[in-house]
Design a protein around this motif. Sequence first.
Motif, PDB file in Angstrom:
ATOM      1  N   THR A  35      11.358   3.508 -14.874  1.00 48.13           N
ATOM      2  CA  THR A  35      10.901   3.814 -13.806  1.00 48.13           C
ATOM      3  C   THR A  35      10.147   2.601 -12.759  1.00 48.13           C
ATOM      4  O   THR A  35       9.169   1.879 -13.330  1.00 48.13           O
ATOM      5  CB  THR A  35       9.890   4.979 -13.696  1.00 48.13           C
ATOM      6  N   THR A  36      10.706   2.662 -11.557  1.00 45.02           N
ATOM      7  CA  THR A  36      10.159   1.285 -10.822  1.00 45.02           C
ATOM      8  C   THR A  36      10.395   1.262  -9.555  1.00 45.02           C
ATOM      9  O   THR A  36      11.161   2.277  -9.043  1.00 45.02           O
ATOM     10  CB  THR A  36      10.710  -0.180 -11.416  1.00 45.02           C
ATOM     11  N   TYR A  37       9.824   0.484  -8.701  1.00 46.11           N
ATOM     12  CA  TYR A  37      10.116   0.873  -7.156  1.00 46.11           C
ATOM     13  C   TYR A  37      10.829  -0.529  -6.691  1.00 46.11           C
ATOM     14  O   TYR A  37      10.640  -1.774  -7.278  1.00 46.11           O
ATOM     15  CB  TYR A  37       8.509   0.541  -6.557  1.00 46.11           C
ATOM     16  N   ARG A  38      11.911  -0.469  -6.024  1.00 42.00           N
ATOM     17  CA  ARG A  38      12.963  -1.418  -5.676  1.00 42.00           C
ATOM     18  C   ARG A  38      12.511  -1.860  -4.238  1.00 42.00           C
ATOM     19  O   ARG A  38      12.495  -1.164  -3.240  1.00 42.00           O
ATOM     20  CB  ARG A  38      14.247  -0.830  -5.562  1.00 42.00           C
TER      21      ARG A  38
ATOM     22  N   ALA B 189       0.824  -1.234  -0.025  1.00 39.82           N
ATOM     23  CA  ALA B 189      -0.071  -0.087  -0.145  1.00 39.82           C
ATOM     24  C   ALA B 189       0.704   1.219  -0.113  1.00 39.82           C
ATOM     25  O   ALA B 189       0.746   2.171  -0.737  1.00 39.82           O
ATOM     26  CB  ALA B 189      -0.831   0.048   1.268  1.00 39.82           C
ATOM     27  N   ALA B 190       1.725   1.299   0.931  1.00 45.95           N
ATOM     28  CA  ALA B 190       2.644   2.438   0.971  1.00 45.95           C
ATOM     29  C   ALA B 190       3.569   2.607  -0.466  1.00 45.95           C
ATOM     30  O   ALA B 190       3.745   3.692  -0.942  1.00 45.95           O
ATOM     31  CB  ALA B 190       3.592   2.250   2.038  1.00 45.95           C
ATOM     32  N   ALA B 191       3.974   1.580  -1.001  1.00 42.89           N
ATOM     33  CA  ALA B 191       4.852   1.434  -2.173  1.00 42.89           C
ATOM     34  C   ALA B 191       3.875   1.946  -3.547  1.00 42.89           C
ATOM     35  O   ALA B 191       4.420   3.185  -4.060  1.00 42.89           O
ATOM     36  CB  ALA B 191       5.250   0.067  -2.463  1.00 42.89           C
ATOM     37  N   MET B 192       2.635   1.311  -3.535  1.00 43.23           N
ATOM     38  CA  MET B 192       1.778   1.848  -4.613  1.00 43.23           C
ATOM     39  C   MET B 192       1.502   3.190  -4.456  1.00 43.23           C
ATOM     40  O   MET B 192       1.218   4.020  -5.528  1.00 43.23           O
ATOM     41  CB  MET B 192       0.841   1.011  -4.909  1.00 43.23           C
ATOM     42  N   ALA B 193       1.510   3.949  -3.043  1.00 47.29           N
ATOM     43  CA  ALA B 193       0.946   5.269  -3.022  1.00 47.29           C
ATOM     44  C   ALA B 193       1.924   6.056  -3.429  1.00 47.29           C
ATOM     45  O   ALA B 193       1.855   7.235  -4.015  1.00 47.29           O
ATOM     46  CB  ALA B 193       0.726   5.735  -1.396  1.00 47.29           C
ATOM     47  N   ILE B 194       3.363   5.795  -3.434  1.00 45.19           N
ATOM     48  CA  ILE B 194       4.476   6.497  -3.885  1.00 45.19           C
ATOM     49  C   ILE B 194       4.428   6.213  -5.321  1.00 45.19           C
ATOM     50  O   ILE B 194       4.667   7.580  -6.152  1.00 45.19           O
ATOM     51  CB  ILE B 194       5.717   5.934  -3.352  1.00 45.19           C
ATOM     52  N   VAL B 195       4.153   5.259  -6.004  1.00 39.00           N
ATOM     53  CA  VAL B 195       4.182   5.214  -7.545  1.00 39.00           C
ATOM     54  C   VAL B 195       2.813   5.999  -7.891  1.00 39.00           C
ATOM     55  O   VAL B 195       3.031   6.948  -8.873  1.00 39.00           O
ATOM     56  CB  VAL B 195       3.784   3.846  -8.200  1.00 39.00           C
ATOM     57  N   ALA B 196       1.731   6.083  -7.238  1.00 41.10           N
ATOM     58  CA  ALA B 196       0.533   6.894  -7.796  1.00 41.10           C
ATOM     59  C   ALA B 196       0.809   8.415  -7.737  1.00 41.10           C
ATOM     60  O   ALA B 196       0.579   9.277  -8.531  1.00 41.10           O
ATOM     61  CB  ALA B 196      -0.475   6.587  -6.920  1.00 41.10           C
ATOM     62  N   ASP B 197       1.487   8.882  -6.543  1.00 40.98           N
ATOM     63  CA  ASP B 197       1.919  10.275  -6.399  1.00 40.98           C
ATOM     64  C   ASP B 197       3.143  10.727  -7.541  1.00 40.98           C
ATOM     65  O   ASP B 197       2.798  11.752  -8.002  1.00 40.98           O
ATOM     66  CB  ASP B 197       2.587  10.526  -5.030  1.00 40.98           C
ATOM     67  N   HIS B 198       4.025   9.752  -7.834  1.00 40.32           N
ATOM     68  CA  HIS B 198       4.669   9.914  -9.053  1.00 40.32           C
ATOM     69  C   HIS B 198       3.868  10.338 -10.213  1.00 40.32           C
ATOM     70  O   HIS B 198       4.295  11.317 -11.089  1.00 40.32           O
ATOM     71  CB  HIS B 198       5.837   9.111  -9.068  1.00 40.32           C
ATOM     72  N   VAL B 199       3.081   9.422 -10.690  1.00 43.63           N
ATOM     73  CA  VAL B 199       2.390   9.514 -11.803  1.00 43.63           C
ATOM     74  C   VAL B 199       1.741  10.653 -11.880  1.00 43.63           C
ATOM     75  O   VAL B 199       1.473  11.470 -12.900  1.00 43.63           O
ATOM     76  CB  VAL B 199       1.539   8.163 -11.905  1.00 43.63           C
ATOM     77  N   LEU B 200       1.056  11.044 -10.939  1.00 44.61           N
ATOM     78  CA  LEU B 200      -0.031  12.148 -10.638  1.00 44.61           C
ATOM     79  C   LEU B 200       0.958  13.513 -10.709  1.00 44.61           C
ATOM     80  O   LEU B 200       0.660  14.293 -11.505  1.00 44.61           O
ATOM     81  CB  LEU B 200      -0.511  12.319  -9.343  1.00 44.61           C
ATOM     82  N   ALA B 201       2.052  13.356 -10.452  1.00 48.24           N
ATOM     83  CA  ALA B 201       3.070  14.745 -10.371  1.00 48.24           C
ATOM     84  C   ALA B 201       3.684  14.821 -11.750  1.00 48.24           C
ATOM     85  O   ALA B 201       3.939  15.970 -12.067  1.00 48.24           O
ATOM     86  CB  ALA B 201       4.162  14.084  -9.255  1.00 48.24           C
ATOM     87  N   GLN B 202       3.694  13.783 -12.443  1.00 47.18           N
ATOM     88  CA  GLN B 202       4.271  13.947 -13.743  1.00 47.18           C
ATOM     89  C   GLN B 202       3.114  14.389 -15.006  1.00 47.18           C
ATOM     90  O   GLN B 202       3.515  14.497 -15.952  1.00 47.18           O
ATOM     91  CB  GLN B 202       4.725  12.513 -14.334  1.00 47.18           C
ATOM     92  N   GLY B 203       1.937  14.550 -14.241  1.00 45.33           N
ATOM     93  CA  GLY B 203       0.852  15.196 -15.202  1.00 45.33           C
ATOM     94  C   GLY B 203       0.013  14.264 -15.991  1.00 45.33           C
ATOM     95  O   GLY B 203      -0.687  14.494 -16.832  1.00 45.33           O
ATOM     96  N   TYR B 204       0.127  12.803 -15.736  1.00 46.80           N
ATOM     97  CA  TYR B 204      -0.656  11.994 -16.544  1.00 46.80           C
ATOM     98  C   TYR B 204      -2.118  11.679 -16.006  1.00 46.80           C
ATOM     99  O   TYR B 204      -2.368  11.965 -15.089  1.00 46.80           O
ATOM    100  CB  TYR B 204       0.103  10.700 -16.385  1.00 46.80           C
ATOM    101  N   HIS B 205      -2.944  11.507 -17.054  1.00 45.99           N
ATOM    102  CA  HIS B 205      -4.243  11.684 -16.890  1.00 45.99           C
ATOM    103  C   HIS B 205      -5.250  10.266 -16.998  1.00 45.99           C
ATOM    104  O   HIS B 205      -6.314  10.188 -16.584  1.00 45.99           O
ATOM    105  CB  HIS B 205      -5.066  12.838 -17.434  1.00 45.99           C
ATOM    106  N   ARG B 206      -4.941   9.508 -17.921  1.00 46.26           N
ATOM    107  CA  ARG B 206      -5.162   8.610 -18.266  1.00 46.26           C
ATOM    108  C   ARG B 206      -4.672   7.207 -18.096  1.00 46.26           C
ATOM    109  O   ARG B 206      -3.972   6.589 -18.927  1.00 46.26           O
ATOM    110  CB  ARG B 206      -5.839   8.515 -19.777  1.00 46.26           C
ATOM    111  N   PRO B 207      -4.616   6.558 -16.824  1.00 46.90           N
ATOM    112  CA  PRO B 207      -3.637   5.468 -16.606  1.00 46.90           C
ATOM    113  C   PRO B 207      -4.389   4.250 -17.047  1.00 46.90           C
ATOM    114  O   PRO B 207      -5.652   4.076 -16.966  1.00 46.90           O
ATOM    115  CB  PRO B 207      -3.386   5.648 -15.204  1.00 46.90           C
ATOM    116  N   LEU B 208      -3.613   3.118 -17.229  1.00 43.50           N
ATOM    117  CA  LEU B 208      -4.004   1.723 -17.342  1.00 43.50           C
ATOM    118  C   LEU B 208      -3.242   0.920 -16.211  1.00 43.50           C
ATOM    119  O   LEU B 208      -1.920   0.918 -16.374  1.00 43.50           O
ATOM    120  CB  LEU B 208      -3.820   1.306 -18.735  1.00 43.50           C
TER     121      LEU B 208
END
Length: 338
Positions: free
Chosen positions: A299-302, A173-192
């Motif tokens: 870009t990935t989570y280690r 949960a903590a890891a994917m929250a970081i990934v989600a924040d990164h995706v949002l910060a990069q300005g993406y709007h239509r994720p799959l």
Amino acid sequence: MTQDPPPLSAEKATIDDVARAAGVSRWTVARAFKTNASVSSKTRAKVLGAAKEIGYLPDLQAASLGANQSNLVALLVDDFKNPHKLLLIEHVSQTLRDHGWDSLLINTGGAQDTNAALLTASQRRVDAAILLGVHFNDAVLDTAVGAERVKKLIVFARNSKHPRTLSICVDDAAAMAIVADHVLAQGYHRPLFLAGPQTGSAHLHRQETFAQQWLEATGDVPHSLEVPVYDSALSYTEISEYLNERESYPDVIVCENDALALGAMDAIRLSAGLNVPDDIAVTGFDDVPQAGFAQYQLTTYRQPIKEMAEHLVKLLSGEVQANDRCDFNGTLIERSST
């Protein structure tokens, strides 16, 4: 002139031979080969030196019968197409070895072989069975007779709620929250979101966490796609078909692990003729060696595998209590795929 007798071969040398060579009793020899036995360092060195000189090695299997501990751990793996499993096997087996534990690698071949694999592990008198695959779900463990005969049943790098198991894993949960924040910060709007196999309680919680994070941040539910195996080739096929069937594309594909991400990147470039990240960005999870290759730069989570493996050793040796530990935190590795 009397000649000295020929040296004993390793097969013929016995504990009594070592005792005579070292000038101690056979019981002292037995204690010298036990890590925690009461014997002075000087005597231990003398015994081990004599044993080396005549080529004697103790019978570890016989010793384990008396000590009720074999210092042998079974590693059960069922998804060798996932390159992250090779990382897990490497780090876990090496850490075990560094702390005096040996590993028995068992390829389960899938859910149907789990019971047979656990029975094999129990017959080898292993001190624990470490489950490193994806098919160790509730239904399998409920019917696995071998699971009842293994001292410790540990699910590594996945969170299992089955009462027979312990879990050592990253905080998804903590890891994917970081990934989600990164995706949002990069300005993406239509994720799959590209997810792997969903296997009962012993599955990853990355898809649910990302969806919840995205919903809370944007008010939208992200699209998702699931594949039954962590296989780059299968990911390539699935993403190719998905993109070819649509006129509009997602602007980022968030993958449950790197195996899926690498296949997705190949599909975007080679099948759809698009660019990463200008047309579609990609994120992964695990940071396998291929993720850093020039053609991917993913870009990935280690995950903190070494730290998790050290905790596994402490659990096996009794340094920590036998309970779940799924609060490990890793690091987001930012590369040019986003």
